[in-house]
Design an enzyme around this catalytic site. Sequence first.
Site, short mmCIF file in Angstrom:
data_model
loop_
_atom_site.label_atom_id
_atom_site.label_comp_id
_atom_site.label_asym_id
_atom_site.label_seq_id
_atom_site.Cartn_x
_atom_site.Cartn_y
_atom_site.Cartn_z
N GLY A 23 -7.11 -6.74 -1.52
CA GLY A 23 -7.44 -5.71 -0.54
C GLY A 23 -8.57 -4.81 -1.00
N TYR A 170 7.14 -0.31 7.56
CA TYR A 170 6.21 0.10 6.50
C TYR A 170 6.96 0.78 5.35
CZ TYR A 170 2.34 2.35 4.10
OH TYR A 170 1.44 2.76 3.13
#
Length: 281
Positions: A23, A170
Amino acid sequence: MTSSQAQSTLSKPMQGKTVLITGATNGVGKATAADLIQQGAEVWIVGRDAQKTAAVAQEIGAAGHLLADLSLRPEALRMAREFTERVGKLDVLINNAGAIYDRRQESKEGIEMTWALNHLAYFIVTRELLPLLRASRGRIVNVSSSAHAGGKIRWQDPEFKTGYSAWGAYNQSKLANVLFTRELAYRERESGVTANALHPGFVASGFGRNNSGMGKLLNMTSALAINDEQGAQTSIYLASSPDVAGKSGLYFNKSRVAQPAAQALDDAAGQRLWALSENYL
């Protein structure tokens, strides 16, 4: 050591170290990569988009880049194996890739995206790269979040097939990051490999912009946020600082040891999560 070598060590403290960051094409991951490169590290970045990943690698001076959609288990495994074959050395692994989804989405394999990207990718990539990390007595840095404090592992339904909540999914994934880190540290206690988790802070980056609703909320609160470089500081600290050498299984905030939520300290849950994750392999 000559005086010039000593000076180089001081100015380039990560000289000779090889780092892999997932990422890393934007946000905190990119800022982390850029800083470690300035410290002398050979940094490899992982991205999903070929053109963007190549452009970022060139921009920041990365040693190389790899392509993978880490929400897909075979892609995560292939990337780690490709890195092993092409590079064959690893001192620091930074698991940074992550996202939040305002509506439930599944990967091409049919796994809920938050669970697949934010947790399973960490698990798969790390396990595959452990031989390299053991050889170097390396460091594993897992980017979590203070959101883990609101998390609960839904043991019977970790993919939120019922009652989906963006923040619920999340928060669960970020709790999984801390539990995984602690269990990993325990399992590697004799190998010299260390594993630590961190909260980067509330960062004004590209995070959440893949969701229209989330994007509006984050735009409204962005004035309270820190920038990417500030958000990268704890990741950089855990990757490079001699102060954390030998420290493992800890949770950090603002480059200091912090107390994670009570549910993140549940050793039995960490063991159970490991077994649950292995069922996906």
